[in-house]
Write a protein that holds these residues in place. Structure first.
Motif, PDB file in Angstrom:
ATOM      1  N   ARG A   1       0.834  -1.205   0.000  1.00 49.23           N
ATOM      2  CA  ARG A   1       0.000   0.000   0.000  1.00 49.23           C
ATOM      3  C   ARG A   1       0.871   1.258   0.000  1.00 49.23           C
ATOM      4  N   GLY A   2       1.996   1.175   0.722  1.00 50.75           N
ATOM      5  CA  GLY A   2       2.915   2.318   0.730  1.00 50.75           C
ATOM      6  C   GLY A   2       3.503   2.580  -0.643  1.00 50.75           C
ATOM      7  N   ASP A   3       3.866   1.507  -1.356  1.00 52.92           N
ATOM      8  CA  ASP A   3       4.388   1.655  -2.716  1.00 52.92           C
ATOM      9  C   ASP A   3       3.342   2.289  -3.630  1.00 52.92           C
ATOM     10  N   THR A   4       2.115   1.806  -3.518  1.00 49.31           N
ATOM     11  CA  THR A   4       1.038   2.340  -4.346  1.00 49.31           C
ATOM     12  C   THR A   4       0.810   3.815  -4.055  1.00 49.31           C
ATOM     13  N   PHE A   5       0.845   4.184  -2.773  1.00 47.62           N
ATOM     14  CA  PHE A   5       0.672   5.589  -2.395  1.00 47.62           C
ATOM     15  C   PHE A   5       1.806   6.439  -2.965  1.00 47.62           C
ATOM     16  N   GLY A   6       3.045   5.914  -2.878  1.00 47.49           N
ATOM     17  CA  GLY A   6       4.186   6.651  -3.416  1.00 47.49           C
ATOM     18  C   GLY A   6       4.091   6.851  -4.918  1.00 47.49           C
ATOM     19  N   PHE A   7       3.684   5.816  -5.641  1.00 52.54           N
ATOM     20  CA  PHE A   7       3.542   5.937  -7.088  1.00 52.54           C
ATOM     21  C   PHE A   7       2.414   6.905  -7.444  1.00 52.54           C
TER      22      PHE A   7
ATOM     23  N   PHE B   1       3.763  10.255  -7.134  1.00 54.03           N
ATOM     24  CA  PHE B   1       4.650  10.497  -8.274  1.00 54.03           C
ATOM     25  C   PHE B   1       3.841  10.876  -9.513  1.00 54.03           C
ATOM     26  N   LEU B   2       2.720  10.209  -9.722  1.00 56.33           N
ATOM     27  CA  LEU B   2       1.856  10.528 -10.852  1.00 56.33           C
ATOM     28  C   LEU B   2       1.351  11.960 -10.765  1.00 56.33           C
ATOM     29  N   LEU B   3       0.882  12.345  -9.575  1.00 56.76           N
ATOM     30  CA  LEU B   3       0.362  13.709  -9.395  1.00 56.76           C
ATOM     31  C   LEU B   3       1.474  14.740  -9.576  1.00 56.76           C
ATOM     32  N   GLY B   4       2.655  14.435  -9.024  1.00 59.80           N
ATOM     33  CA  GLY B   4       3.780  15.350  -9.192  1.00 59.80           C
ATOM     34  C   GLY B   4       4.211  15.477 -10.640  1.00 59.80           C
ATOM     35  N   GLY B   5       4.194  14.356 -11.367  1.00 60.94           N
ATOM     36  CA  GLY B   5       4.566  14.396 -12.779  1.00 60.94           C
ATOM     37  C   GLY B   5       3.623  15.252 -13.595  1.00 60.94           C
TER      38      GLY B   5
ATOM     39  N   VAL C   1       8.357  20.436 -24.844  1.00 59.60           N
ATOM     40  CA  VAL C   1       8.160  19.120 -25.459  1.00 59.60           C
ATOM     41  C   VAL C   1       8.985  18.057 -24.733  1.00 59.60           C
ATOM     42  N   THR C   2      10.229  18.402 -24.393  1.00 61.66           N
ATOM     43  CA  THR C   2      11.091  17.446 -23.690  1.00 61.66           C
ATOM     44  C   THR C   2      10.497  17.064 -22.341  1.00 61.66           C
ATOM     45  N   MET C   3      10.107  18.080 -21.563  1.00 62.42           N
ATOM     46  CA  MET C   3       9.583  17.802 -20.233  1.00 62.42           C
ATOM     47  C   MET C   3       8.280  17.006 -20.290  1.00 62.42           C
ATOM     48  N   VAL C   4       7.374  17.430 -21.162  1.00 58.83           N
ATOM     49  CA  VAL C   4       6.083  16.738 -21.259  1.00 58.83           C
ATOM     50  C   VAL C   4       6.275  15.307 -21.748  1.00 58.83           C
ATOM     51  N   THR C   5       7.166  15.107 -22.711  1.00 56.03           N
ATOM     52  CA  THR C   5       7.401  13.762 -23.236  1.00 56.03           C
ATOM     53  C   THR C   5       7.992  12.842 -22.180  1.00 56.03           C
ATOM     54  N   VAL C   6       9.013  13.337 -21.462  1.00 56.81           N
ATOM     55  CA  VAL C   6       9.645  12.516 -20.420  1.00 56.81           C
ATOM     56  C   VAL C   6       8.635  12.168 -19.334  1.00 56.81           C
ATOM     57  N   VAL C   7       7.875  13.165 -18.890  1.00 58.41           N
ATOM     58  CA  VAL C   7       6.885  12.913 -17.838  1.00 58.41           C
ATOM     59  C   VAL C   7       5.822  11.938 -18.323  1.00 58.41           C
ATOM     60  N   THR C   8       5.362  12.093 -19.574  1.00 59.75           N
ATOM     61  CA  THR C   8       4.340  11.195 -20.106  1.00 59.75           C
ATOM     62  C   THR C   8       4.834   9.757 -20.156  1.00 59.75           C
ATOM     63  N   LEU C   9       6.063   9.553 -20.629  1.00 59.44           N
ATOM     64  CA  LEU C   9       6.621   8.198 -20.692  1.00 59.44           C
ATOM     65  C   LEU C   9       6.748   7.577 -19.302  1.00 59.44           C
ATOM     66  N   LEU C  10       7.187   8.383 -18.337  1.00 60.30           N
ATOM     67  CA  LEU C  10       7.333   7.858 -16.981  1.00 60.30           C
ATOM     68  C   LEU C  10       5.977   7.599 -16.331  1.00 60.30           C
ATOM     69  N   LEU C  11       4.978   8.415 -16.664  1.00 62.15           N
ATOM     70  CA  LEU C  11       3.641   8.170 -16.133  1.00 62.15           C
ATOM     71  C   LEU C  11       3.056   6.871 -16.686  1.00 62.15           C
TER      72      LEU C  11
END
Length: 207
Positions: free
Chosen positions: A12-18, A21-25, A102-112
């Motif tokens: 549950r902690g891992d899920t909360f952390g991810f 991360f999604l919201l921060g991204g 474009v770089t930032m949005v692309t990197v964040v999208t791939l990581l999301l």
């Protein structure tokens, strides 16, 4: 007889952390996009353009002596303002701001996308390895090309201010150490995901 439930991949902690991360991204991507749009909107009228210019082996005078007397200093960077830029320099400035977004949005999208895949219960896969590698390569390209086009705009501004007599054009300001550092991390992460995927497939084949 009911089949046994598969073990949880994430706590549950891992899920909360991810999830955080999604919201921060998303926040980072939106912020980068807004900043680039504002910067482009400010640049397009081509009036009173202010740029941060790096300098190489350039001396200047600063009021640092007794009573505010001028002292010679080595100039590394300074803000310069021109009434307008040449079309090519203005185009390079707009491209640098657009590439940054474009770089930032692309990197964040791939990581999301990677995070969503992990949240679904599978950490290692060929798709995840490709996502990690692609996001790193995009980041490296952005770290190189954004300063490259920004420097073109700076050189245009310096040429206007000096009437073409300033002969120390900015060649490049990309942080080589950072580039190598990011490249190392990307290679390490890609290798780790590739090995994890291979071990996971081998383990599944034994079941």
């Amino acid at each position: 007889m009911a089949s046994p439930r598969p073990p949880r991949v994430l706590s549950r902690g891992d899920t909360f952390g991810f999830t955080l991360f999604l919201l921060g991204g998303v926040a980072i991507a939106v912020s980068a996009l807004v900043q680039s749009v504002v910067a482009i909107a400010h640049a397009l009228p081509n009036r009173d353009i202010t740029l941060r210019a790096p300098f190489v082996a350039t001396e200047a005078q600063a009021p640092l002596g007794p009573g505010g007397s001028l002292v010679a200093v080595q100039l590394d960077s300074a803000s310069v303002t021109v009434d307008s830029l040449q079309p090519a320099a203005l185009g390079a400035l707009v491209i640098s701001h657009a590439l940054s977004a474009v770089t930032m949005v692309t990197v964040v999208t791939l990581l999301l996308i990677l995070c969503f895949g992990i949240l679904r219960g599978r950490i290692f896969s060929r798709a995840h390895t490709a996502l990690v590698t692609a996001s790193g390569l995009v980041a490296i390209a952005g770290m190189f090309f954004v300063p490259f086009f920004s420097n073109m705009a700076v050189n245009g501004a310096l040429a206007l201010l000096s009437d073409g007599t300033y002969d120390r054009a900015v060649v490049g300001t990309a942080d080589v150490l950072s580039l190598f550092g990011v490249a190392f991390i990307v290679a390490l992460a890609g290798t780790a995901f590739a090995v994890g995927d291979r071990l996971q497939r081998d383990t599944e084949g034994l079941v």
